[in-house]
Design an enzyme around this catalytic site. Structure first.
Site, PDB file in Angstrom:
ATOM      1  N   GLY A  10      -5.948   7.338  -1.002  1.00  0.00           N
ATOM      2  CA  GLY A  10      -5.121   7.896  -2.076  1.00  0.00           C
ATOM      3  C   GLY A  10      -5.877   8.987  -2.809  1.00  0.00           C
ATOM      4  N   ASP A  31      -5.985   1.334   3.615  1.00  0.00           N
ATOM      5  CA  ASP A  31      -4.882   2.069   2.987  1.00  0.00           C
ATOM      6  C   ASP A  31      -3.696   2.062   3.945  1.00  0.00           C
ATOM      7  OD1 ASP A  31      -5.014   4.688   0.679  1.00  0.00           O
ATOM      8  OD2 ASP A  31      -3.225   4.253   1.863  1.00  0.00           O
ATOM      9  N   ASN A  32      -2.520   1.794   3.424  1.00  0.00           N
ATOM     10  CA  ASN A  32      -1.338   1.771   4.302  1.00  0.00           C
ATOM     11  C   ASN A  32      -0.614   3.121   4.318  1.00  0.00           C
ATOM     12  OD1 ASN A  32      -0.085   1.835   1.853  1.00  0.00           O
ATOM     13  ND2 ASN A  32       1.192   0.032   2.167  1.00  0.00           N
ATOM     14  N   GLY A  36      -0.909   7.433  -0.088  1.00  0.00           N
ATOM     15  CA  GLY A  36      -2.135   8.122   0.318  1.00  0.00           C
ATOM     16  C   GLY A  36      -1.867   8.899   1.609  1.00  0.00           C
ATOM     17  N   THR A  95       3.819  -4.992  -4.543  1.00  0.00           N
ATOM     18  CA  THR A  95       2.483  -4.469  -4.230  1.00  0.00           C
ATOM     19  C   THR A  95       1.522  -4.771  -5.370  1.00  0.00           C
ATOM     20  OG1 THR A  95       3.516  -2.646  -3.063  1.00  0.00           O
ATOM     21  CG2 THR A  95       1.185  -2.384  -3.591  1.00  0.00           C
ATOM     22  N   ALA A 117      -8.251  -1.350 -10.985  1.00  0.00           N
ATOM     23  CA  ALA A 117      -7.720  -0.125 -11.585  1.00  0.00           C
ATOM     24  C   ALA A 117      -6.410  -0.439 -12.294  1.00  0.00           C
ATOM     25  CB  ALA A 117      -7.508   0.935 -10.520  1.00  0.00           C
ATOM     26  N   TYR A 149       6.308  -1.506 -14.009  1.00  0.00           N
ATOM     27  CA  TYR A 149       4.969  -1.033 -13.644  1.00  0.00           C
ATOM     28  C   TYR A 149       3.937  -1.544 -14.655  1.00  0.00           C
ATOM     29  CZ  TYR A 149       1.127   2.151 -12.608  1.00  0.00           C
ATOM     30  OH  TYR A 149      -0.100   2.670 -12.312  1.00  0.00           O
ATOM     31  N   LYS A 153       0.980  -4.356 -13.884  1.00  0.00           N
ATOM     32  CA  LYS A 153      -0.445  -4.070 -14.074  1.00  0.00           C
ATOM     33  C   LYS A 153      -1.045  -5.001 -15.135  1.00  0.00           C
ATOM     34  CE  LYS A 153      -1.690  -0.841 -11.261  1.00  0.00           C
ATOM     35  NZ  LYS A 153      -2.883  -1.016 -10.423  1.00  0.00           N
TER      36      LYS A 153
END
Ligand code: UDP
Length: 320
Positions: A10, A31-32, A36, A95, A117, A149, A153
């Site tokens: 990403g 990474d899928n 990214g 995710t 993150a 979102y 998080k």
């Protein structure tokens, strides 16, 4: 050290990989390629100390192997970007919550230090500025998809802190504010890549709302330096840190600045939030970090200001 970066292809992950490699670490990227791209890791993919797995963090067999083999983890794999979040709420929630659950579980199984993150979105629409890490979170109703979102998080933070508290897992949480730099895509909403590309094409700059909302932008290199600095300090374990800049600019002024810098013939086009995101969208009016905690904990200073960032982005988008 051998360092695992989830979301390493990403925008932020690929810069982090490059920096850690230059510090002589070995890198494993998973990474899928959902947001990214292989292009982001073009410059490092054939290097001896780099392994890249195009796969998902939901592949438990692979995660088991990669976490076991690494010494440290930076967990950056996530659904990000306001446009993506509003359009794909299921992917965002799954995710960010279920994916992080898997990564933290394996970190705990092999007791590997992990950087989580997180985001300034976690503060929601709290209007006391600047945001201190211990401020309340203020969110809108659940039918406004954007808040999923922030909630997802925040759950990641709760989970990481819970593992630290109950299992002594070494976790460090960084709340990233608006981060900008080369390789960032405008495709998922991010404002500077979008305005820069629009200006260079002499297309109208799409300012949402009345443009009076403001943000503080930080160069990705400064953000990465902070992340690595936090992971290096034992004192930072089990804590949350804002990572960003407090150099505030209104979005309408950002648009004007970019038009001027690029000598563009573009005009500014005000677009209502409803037109941009559909019914019931809420934006944050301001978002400024209090940087006292990170400044006290590590030697945090920003090398790049907004003018440096815009200059570099202009050069980048001229050739990309
Ligand atoms: N924005 C805008 N036009 C665009 C994209 C974004 O006016 O084409 C605004 C957006 O509404 C927000 C700010 O720019 O107020 C920053 O948006 P971005 O998606 O980059 O990050 P956010 O801070 O919303 O996570």
């Amino acid at each position: 050290m051998r360092i695992l970066i989830t979301g390493g292809a990403g925008f932020i992950g690929s810069h982090l990989a490059g920096t850690l490699l230059s510090e002589r670490h070995k890198i494993i990227i998973i990474d899928n390629l959902s947001t990214g791209s292989l292009k982001n890791v073009e410059n490092i993919k054939t290097k001896e100390n780099v392994e890249i797995f195009i796969d998902t963090i939901f592949n438990k067999k692979l995660m088991n192997e990669l976490v076991q083999r690494c010494d440290q983890i930076y967990h950056l794999a996530a659904a990000v970007g306001v446009q993506l979040i509003v359009n794909n709420p299921v992917e965002t929630i799954e995710t960010n919550i279920l994916g992080t659950d898997i990564v933290i579980k394996f970190a705990n199984r092999f007791n590997k230090k992990i950087f989580i993150a997180s985001t300034s979105e976690v503060y929601g629409k709290n209007d006391s500025m600047p945001f201190k890490e211990e401020f309340n979170r203020v969110y809108g109703p659940t039918n406004i998809r954007r808040w999923a979102y922030a909630e997802s998080k925040a759950i990641d933070e709760f989970l990481a802190l819970a593992y630290y508290y109950e299992k002594k897992l070494p976790v460090v949480i960084g709340r990233l504010f608006n981060t900008v730099g080369p390789r960032q895509s405008g495709q998922y909403g991010m404002v500077i890549p979008r305005f820069m590309q629009q200006a260079l094409l002499n297309h109208p700059l799409t300012v949402y709302g009345n443009g009076q909302q403001s943000r503080c932008f930080t160069h990705v290199k400064d953000v990465i330096k902070a992340m690595i600095g936090l992971m290096e300090k034992v004192d930072c374990i089990g804590k949350i840190f804002n990572i960003g800049s407090n150099d505030e600019i209104k979005i309408i002024d950002l648009a004007k600045k970019i038009i001027k810098l690029t000598n563009s013939k573009s005009k500014i086009k005000l677009i209502s939030y409803k037109e941009a995101f559909g019914e019931g969208f809420e934006d944050m009016k301001r978002r400024i970090p209090d940087l006292t905690k990170i400044c006290k904990s590590i030697n945090y200073e920003q090398k790049y200001n907004l003018n440096d960032i815009l200059q570099e982005m202009q050069e980048y988008y001229k050739i990309n």
